[in-house]
Design an enzyme around this catalytic site. Structure first.
Site, short mmCIF file in Angstrom:
data_model
loop_
_atom_site.label_atom_id
_atom_site.label_comp_id
_atom_site.label_asym_id
_atom_site.label_seq_id
_atom_site.Cartn_x
_atom_site.Cartn_y
_atom_site.Cartn_z
N GLU A 16 2.75 -2.71 -5.85
CA GLU A 16 1.79 -4.19 -4.85
C GLU A 16 2.68 -5.22 -5.27
OE1 GLU A 16 -2.74 -4.60 -6.02
OE2 GLU A 16 -2.33 -3.29 -7.62
N LYS A 137 -9.70 2.01 -15.77
CA LYS A 137 -11.40 1.77 -15.70
C LYS A 137 -12.25 2.63 -16.20
CE LYS A 137 -10.26 2.21 -10.54
NZ LYS A 137 -8.34 1.77 -10.67
N LYS A 187 -9.32 9.80 -9.61
CA LYS A 187 -8.56 7.77 -9.78
C LYS A 187 -7.84 7.82 -10.96
CE LYS A 187 -13.03 5.36 -7.86
NZ LYS A 187 -13.59 3.70 -7.49
N SER A 193 -5.70 -1.26 -6.59
CA SER A 193 -6.03 -1.05 -5.16
C SER A 193 -6.26 0.14 -4.57
CB SER A 193 -4.32 -1.98 -4.87
OG SER A 193 -3.95 -3.44 -4.22
N ARG A 229 -23.85 0.89 -0.09
CA ARG A 229 -23.02 -0.42 0.82
C ARG A 229 -22.46 -0.83 -0.51
NH1 ARG A 229 -27.43 -4.16 3.71
NH2 ARG A 229 -25.53 -5.45 3.94
N SER A 328 -8.08 -12.60 1.84
CA SER A 328 -8.81 -11.85 1.03
C SER A 328 -9.83 -12.52 0.12
CB SER A 328 -7.81 -11.80 -0.47
OG SER A 328 -6.65 -11.74 -0.13
#
EC number: 6.3.2.4
Length: 362
Positions: A16, A137, A187, A193, A229, A328
């Protein structure tokens, strides 16, 4: 009045790198805005992809162009390269407060925060613990679970479980299918990101995704898919944080992957999100709980799934150093909450000073 010297730290050794440059350009512009120009002097520091810290003309060049420096443009000869990579520019000693805007590994995972803590100079954002929990995570979800925050079902894995014993791998896939089903998301636990994330719908896709995720990280997480959502809330503060209005992300791809996130026109931000008032308030309350659960500070963006059919709200993740360009989600959420970009940057610097003050340690 003596200006406060803000060490703007950007670039870094992660995928990133370019996003960090964009964030730094926006922050530099805000620090130079009329209401801040008399308060702050920017000392930019650019970390190349090889880890070398550069001060002076080089970071100014990057901020001006918006493009990363090629390492060959500013590399010493081979005899001194290894030594100079671990030396800091002399201007580091002049910094009054740091504004690190390094996204991804080596930037928002507690590593740079540990270094800045050792320097004993205030810095914007979470400390070592909050940054590390916010980046990993698996650890993050364990903290959320302890705090009683609802989330999707998940399974934590290690690279060793995936790679070391071919006989065990089919059983592992059987267990994932039985407990999480399809579709599910694979993941790497410590990449930001949406890097390395895959949505899988079959056994063959699952096997491929697990192998790919293990090539990125030794810790892997698999999450159950949910029809919902995707909404986000920004948090600002230290011990008495505030929550912004809620925003929603809509996109034209299968899921919110890296390409969708950073390709213009692929995703839209809807602020404020069209939600019932009680749902918005609940999301704000949960965002503040998540902020406290990981011991975050300064700023964070907290992402949620809102299952409209049932009214269920599930926390997805917290990002303790979110993207900070003018477009952002984090600064936009605060803009719609009445805090303009230059004021937001000013408040973050002041929060850093507040957190580092002797009174806050008592």
């Amino acid at each position: 009045m003596t200006k406060l010297k803000v060490g703007l730290l950007f670039g870094g050794r992660s995928g990133e790198h370019e996003v960090s440059i964009s964030s730094a350009r926006a922050i530099a512009k805000a620090l130079n805005a009329e209401q801040n120009a008399n308060k702050y002097e920017i000392l930019p520091f650019y970390i190349q992809k090889d880890g070398r810290w550069l001060a002076g003309d080089a970071p100014q060049q990057v901020l001006g162009s918006g493009k990363a420096l090629l390492e060959s443009e500013n590399s010493p000869n081979s005899q001194t390269q290894t030594l100079e990579r671990w030396q800091f520019p002399s201007q580091v000693a002049e910094v009054d407060v740091w504004f690190p805007i390094l996204h991804g590994p080596n930037g928002e995972d507690g590593t740079i925060q540990g270094l800045l803590t050792l320097m004993q100079v205030p810095f914007v954002g979470s400390g070592v613990l909050g940054s590390a929990l916010g980046m990993d995570k698996i650890a993050m979800k364990m903290a959320f679970e302890q705090a009683g925050l609802p989330q999707v079902k998940y399974k934590a894995l290690t690279r060793a479980q995936i790679w070391s014993n071919p006989c065990v791998f089919p059983k592992l896939c059987d267990e994932i299918e039985a407990t999480l089903g399809y579709p599910c998301f694979v993941k790497p636990a410590n990449l930001g990101s949406s890097v390395g994330i895959a949505k899988v719908r079959s056994r063959s896709e699952l096997e491929t995704a697990l192998d790919q995720a293990a090539s990125y990280d030794r810790r892997i997480i698999v999450e159950a898919g949910v029809v919902a959502r995707e909404v986000e809330c920004a948090v600002l503060g230290n011990d008495q944080p505030q929550a912004s209005v809620i925003g929603e992300i809509t996109f034209d791809s299968d899921f919110y992957d890296y390409e969708t996130k950073y390709t213009e026109g692929r995703a839209d931000l809807v602020i404020p999100a069209s939600l019932p008032d009680d749902i918005s308030r609940k999301i704000q309350d949960m965002a503040l709980q998540a902020f406290a659960a990981v011991d975050a500070a300064g700023l964070s963006r907290v992402d949620f799934f809102y299952v409209e059919a049932t009214g269920e709200i599930l926390i997805n993740e917290i990002n303790t150093l979110p993207g900070f360009t003018a477009t952002s989600m984090y600064p936009q959420l605060w803009s719609h909450s009445g805090v303009a970009f230059p004021e937001l940057v000013d408040r973050l610097v002041q929060l850093a000073l507040e957190r580092h003050s002797p009174a806050s340690a008592e």
